[in-house]
Motif scaffolding. Structure first.
Motif, mmCIF file in Angstrom:
data_model
loop_
_atom_site.group_PDB
_atom_site.id
_atom_site.type_symbol
_atom_site.label_atom_id
_atom_site.label_comp_id
_atom_site.label_asym_id
_atom_site.label_seq_id
_atom_site.Cartn_x
_atom_site.Cartn_y
_atom_site.Cartn_z
ATOM 1 N N PHE A 262 0.940 -1.197 -0.061
ATOM 2 C CA PHE A 262 0.119 -0.479 -0.332
ATOM 3 C C PHE A 262 1.036 0.895 0.068
ATOM 4 C CE2 PHE A 262 -3.031 3.198 2.024
ATOM 5 C CZ PHE A 262 -4.048 3.168 0.492
ATOM 6 N N ALA A 263 2.049 1.032 0.918
ATOM 7 C CA ALA A 263 2.726 2.169 0.454
ATOM 8 C C ALA A 263 3.548 2.224 -0.866
ATOM 9 C CB ALA A 263 4.116 2.203 1.450
ATOM 10 N N LEU A 264 3.632 3.744 -0.694
ATOM 11 C CA LEU A 264 4.931 3.904 -1.905
ATOM 12 C C LEU A 264 5.789 4.642 -1.618
ATOM 13 C CD1 LEU A 264 4.749 4.234 -5.085
ATOM 14 C CD2 LEU A 264 4.266 6.539 -5.210
ATOM 15 N N ARG A 273 4.205 7.329 1.792
ATOM 16 C CA ARG A 273 3.375 8.078 0.968
ATOM 17 C C ARG A 273 2.361 6.599 -0.051
ATOM 18 N NH1 ARG A 273 4.648 10.177 -4.614
ATOM 19 N NH2 ARG A 273 6.738 9.312 -4.081
ATOM 20 N N VAL A 274 1.066 6.869 -0.589
ATOM 21 C CA VAL A 274 0.255 6.036 -0.762
ATOM 22 C C VAL A 274 0.053 5.652 -2.187
ATOM 23 C CG1 VAL A 274 -2.638 5.268 -1.404
ATOM 24 C CG2 VAL A 274 -1.007 5.897 1.039
ATOM 25 N N ILE A 303 -4.576 11.805 -3.099
ATOM 26 C CA ILE A 303 -3.158 11.066 -2.846
ATOM 27 C C ILE A 303 -1.903 12.117 -1.691
ATOM 28 C CG2 ILE A 303 -2.326 11.061 -4.782
ATOM 29 C CD1 ILE A 303 -2.519 8.412 -3.988
ATOM 30 N N ASP A 304 -1.819 12.887 -2.265
ATOM 31 C CA ASP A 304 -0.406 12.856 -1.662
ATOM 32 C C ASP A 304 -0.388 13.428 0.142
ATOM 33 O OD1 ASP A 304 1.110 13.007 -3.716
ATOM 34 O OD2 ASP A 304 0.347 15.264 -4.514
ATOM 35 N N ALA A 305 -1.562 13.719 0.993
ATOM 36 C CA ALA A 305 -1.703 13.786 1.884
ATOM 37 C C ALA A 305 -2.034 12.232 2.716
ATOM 38 C CB ALA A 305 -3.434 14.764 2.132
ATOM 39 N N LEU A 306 -1.781 11.617 2.544
ATOM 40 C CA LEU A 306 -1.973 9.896 2.473
ATOM 41 C C LEU A 306 -0.625 9.064 3.308
ATOM 42 C CD1 LEU A 306 -4.835 8.045 1.265
ATOM 43 C CD2 LEU A 306 -5.095 9.541 3.213
ATOM 44 N N LEU A 325 -3.176 5.772 7.302
ATOM 45 C CA LEU A 325 -3.695 4.849 6.852
ATOM 46 C C LEU A 325 -2.801 3.827 6.667
ATOM 47 C CD1 LEU A 325 -6.465 5.367 3.999
ATOM 48 C CD2 LEU A 325 -5.547 3.456 4.710
ATOM 49 N N ASP A 326 -4.193 3.179 7.621
ATOM 50 C CA ASP A 326 -3.054 1.595 7.846
ATOM 51 C C ASP A 326 -3.950 0.490 7.503
ATOM 52 O OD1 ASP A 326 -2.366 -0.772 8.931
ATOM 53 O OD2 ASP A 326 -2.517 -0.504 10.877
ATOM 54 N N PRO A 327 -4.317 0.027 6.095
ATOM 55 C CA PRO A 327 -4.370 -1.074 5.365
ATOM 56 C C PRO A 327 -5.006 -2.454 6.281
ATOM 57 C CG PRO A 327 -2.517 -1.198 4.465
ATOM 58 C CD PRO A 327 -2.520 0.329 5.486
ATOM 59 N N HIS A 328 -4.009 -2.360 6.945
ATOM 60 C CA HIS A 328 -3.683 -3.566 7.936
ATOM 61 C C HIS A 328 -5.167 -3.760 9.100
ATOM 62 C CE1 HIS A 328 -2.302 -8.301 8.543
ATOM 63 N NE2 HIS A 328 -2.545 -7.913 10.077
ATOM 64 N N THR A 329 -5.160 -2.720 9.360
ATOM 65 C CA THR A 329 -6.015 -2.861 10.551
ATOM 66 C C THR A 329 -7.528 -1.934 10.490
ATOM 67 O OG1 THR A 329 -4.941 -1.092 11.294
ATOM 68 C CG2 THR A 329 -4.749 -2.451 12.862
ATOM 69 N N GLY A 330 -7.765 -1.568 9.213
ATOM 70 C CA GLY A 330 -8.897 -0.944 8.522
ATOM 71 C C GLY A 330 -8.629 0.629 9.826
#
Length: 743
Positions: A262-264, A273-274, A303-306, A325-330
């Motif tokens: 998810f991270a860039l 970044r996302v 997206i630049d703010a995430l 933002l954490d995609p693993h825990t939502g």
């Protein structure tokens, strides 16, 4: 095709129709009978042409077309009589038959195995040749730079792939494993002849523009994607593969979003970044925060703010003008000194096993005959409420019910109302619905939406459940909703009620709904109010019918004047008391509930204490069952724990396994033949799914050799057998092909 019942009568000369009218239309009635049979014949003739083609034929025709092509179905398909279309579709998949010739032309190719997984079992898959993952010395003239290397412990992203999806995307080299991939005991994997198909059984379901939940106990800047407040694993929205020969990548499959994907990441960046492949309109995740960080912004959050971050302990220091933002825990976290003032909305994907409990999936809409339809909206950032609203459109369910009361007073013949919730948003407030005799009210979700009805704790002096009552012949229906905060209470007439002579509510129907077990959830999916009933039948004779739904406990309070037992039926549903020691179906003031109950393809967590059990089939009862009247009913092809008191049992477990075991092995057999679930907590992707290690007596113990329980209609054993048979026909000689479940 819709044909007029009077089409033959209209062909008669007018003089005969006039004379027929004088006689009271006997000729018209006779010709209507003939026309009805003529319509049946004509429709059958039209279907004969459609049945020439695999794309348009009836389900019963598929095995016959398959036989013309030399397609060999499973032996179980030969005994089907057309009464079980879902089982027939699993044993003779239409898409697999349609692609038979193409599959024969591509036999031996790696991409074909992925297509077989999709066509034969309806599971997206990734095919892997394990010889390419062996650590071996390469020839200098034929180098393979993309082959696996030794593990680099300094790179946590690729390391995560070792366990992710059971190694479907494992990039590392391995030593030879001499065990066979298709072994019945212990599966091997990494050997020269081994070819595996990683099957992804979980499905992804969208949630569109729904409010995020503010976790105030952790801080006003902390949010969860789930409106229930629990941690939820975000999933990937699969992207279509570019060509038939393409081998599936992570982006093409329904997989969870890993933090490192998810991270860039960049060398010059001081935070993560996302990835633009995963965030944005039509992507896997999107966040809306109106007027954040400044007025006119945040629709959506750029997206630049995430920042992709680990928020498991809520201690991440979020820079100003950014959102973690954490995609693993939502989870979402804003800066503590820059919180969103107008709320947060999210769109995301979650994983689940099938179409149960409501959601943005296609489900048949059952409308009431001659009903008035009112549409209720909720404000969202993308669709603010219009001012004024169109006719028969309302801003709340209470407004719609008020308008219905006015309409009934003006039109006494009005008897049916459908309240359609138009968006996947949040609908607040308690409801107290009293139906007149013969009246029917349905509250349903619009197609492809998942509205959430939140029942708030408003009154300190009385319960705040959704209260329902009615007169004789009245019906109340919930369809496609997620209800949280409280349950549903059905009240019967009291002896001192002046309207008691009007009768009682006839039926409560719950279809494709989730009445959250425990009313609400903590972050770890534990219920906040464990054991609290989702449905209470208080002094009523109304029957309860539950289909394709998830419920907490059901409590039955008998009326003062005992009548016939209340009829309750569950079909393809989960009844979860949030613990095996609690009561899933019973009475708070009696030893057993005064109810006559039927279970078909259900999973029940908690004790069942009822007056009569008319039928239980293909179901799992995780706790003891106590039935007062054992002379009526039958329990067949179910798991019923030892010590239960039930009607006559037929082909049930563990009785059958214990009877076949040696006396010295009976105790071990009883300990082995137990249901093993992936998760017992609502909110988990594997909720009430049987684990792959579950004993075969339960995993294939239903009446049609499918699995017992609420996920029976997935027919996973039949899909697995069908896919295994197709793999054996399509791989080169000497190749050991096998199925590996990645989810």
């Amino acid at each position: 095709m819709s044909l007029s019942p009077d089409r033959l009568y209209d062909l008669l000369p007018a003089i005969y129709r006039a004379r027929d009218e004088e006689e009271g239309f006997p000729l018209r009635d006779f010709l209507r009978v003939l026309a009805a049979q003529a319509n049946v014949v004509e429709e059958d003739i039209e279907r004969l042409y459609d049945n020439w083609f695999i794309e348009t034929c009836d389900d019963w025709v598929v095995p016959y077309l398959a036989d013309l092509l030399g397609y060999s179905p499973l032996p179980e398909a030969a005994i089907l009589d057309g009464t079980e279309p879902a089982l027939g579709r699993a044993l003779s998949p239409r898409s697999d038959v349609a692609h038979t010739i193409d599959a024969r032309r591509r036999k031996g190719t790696l991409s074909l195995l992925e297509d077989l997984s999709r066509d034969a079992a309806r599971w997206p898959g990734r095919a892997v040749e394990f010889r390419t993952r062996l650590g071996c010395t390469q020839h200098l003239d034929h180098q393979h730079a993309n082959r696996g290397a030794t593990i680099d412990v300094r790179r946590p992203g690729p390391l995560q792939l070792l366990r992710f999806a059971h190694g479907a995307f494992d990039p590392w080299a391995h030593r030879v494993d001499v065990r066979r991939l298709g072994s019945r005991r212990r599966h091997g994997r990494f050997n020269i002849p081994d070819v595996g198909i990683f099957a992804f059984r979980l499905r992804t379901y969208p949630v569109t523009t729904t409010p995020a939940y503010c976790v105030e106990e952790s801080g006003p800047q902390c949010y969860t994607f789930s409106v229930l407040g629990h941690d939820t694993l975000l999933f990937q929205l699969p992207v279509a593969e570019p060509s038939p020969t393409h081998i599936a990548h992570e982006s093409n499959l329904p997989v969870p979003l890993r933090r490192y994907r998810f991270a860039l990441r960049g060398d010059a960046a001081d935070y993560s970044r996302v990835s633009p492949e995963l965030y944005g309109d039509g992507k896997s995740v999107e966040v809306f925060a109106p007027d954040w960080p400044t007025k006119g912004q945040g629709m959506p959050v750029p997206i630049d703010a995430l920042i992709a971050a680990n928020l498991e302990d809520w201690k991440y220091q979020v820079p100003r003008n950014h959102v973690a933002l954490d995609p693993h825990t939502g989870r979402l976290q804003f800066p503590a000194n820059q919180r969103p003032k107008r709320g947060v909305w999210v769109s995301y994907q979650y994983g689940f096993a099938g179409d149960i409990g409501g959601g943005e999936y296609a489900r048949p809409l059952v409308s009431l005959q001659g009903a008035t339809v009112y549409v209720v909206h909720t404000a969202t950032p993308l669709l603010p409420l219009a001012d004024p609203l169109p006719e028969n459109h309302f801003a709340s369910i209470k407004d719609a019910l008020t308008a219905w009361a006015t309409a009934k007073a003006a039109t006494p013949s009005a008897h049916a109302l459908v309240i359609e919730l138009a968006e996947s948003g949040l609908y607040d407030g308690g409801l107290d619905i009293q139906l007149d005799a013969g009246e029917a009210i349905q509250i349903r979700a619009a197609e492809r939406t998942r509205p959430v009805l939140r029942l708030l704790d408003v009154h300190a002096s009385r319960p705040d459940a959704l209260s329902v009552g009615g007169g004789a012949g009245s019906r109340f229906i919930l369809d496609g909703l997620l209800v949280m905060g409280r349950g549903v209470e059905v009240h019967g007439p009291q002896d001192d009620d002046p309207n008691a002579a009007a009768g009682d509510l006839c039926e409560l129907v719950i279809r494709h709904c989730t009445l959250v077990p425990g009313w609400s959830l903590h972050c770890d999916c534990d219920p906040k109010r464990p054991g609290e009933p989702s449905v209470t039948l208080d002094g009523t004779t109304a029957s309860l019918r539950v289909e394709n739904s998830i419920l907490g406990p059901v409590s039955v309070v008998s009326p003062a004047r005992r009548t016939e037992p209340v009829d309750i039926s569950f079909c393809n549903s989960i009844l979860d008391a949030t613990g095996p020691a609690r009561v899933a179906l019973g009475a708070p003031d009696e030893a057993v509930a005064h109810a006559s109950v039927a279970f078909r393809r259900c999973t029940v967590i908690g004790q069942v204490q009822v007056h009569a059990l008319t039928l239980a089939e293909d179901s799992i009862f995780a706790s003891t069952v106590r039935v007062l009247r054992r002379q009526v009913g039958c329990v067949r092809f179910c798991f019923v724990p030892s010590g239960s008191r039930t009607p006559q049992r037929f082909h049930c477990q563990p009785d059958l396994a214990a009877a076949a075991a040696e006396p010295a092995a009976k105790v071990a057999t009883l300990l082995r033949v137990l249901p093993a679930f992936g998760s017992l907590r609502y909110g988990s992707p594997h909720y009430m799914r049987l684990m792959d290690a579950c004993c075969q007596e339960i995993a294939t113990g239903a009446s049609d050799a499918a699995s017992m329980g609420a996920w029976h209609d997935l027919f996973e054993p039949q899909r697995q057998s069908n896919l295994a048979a197709r793999l054996g026909e399509s791989v080169p000689a000497g190749t050991d092909a096998g199925i590996i479940f990645a989810s």
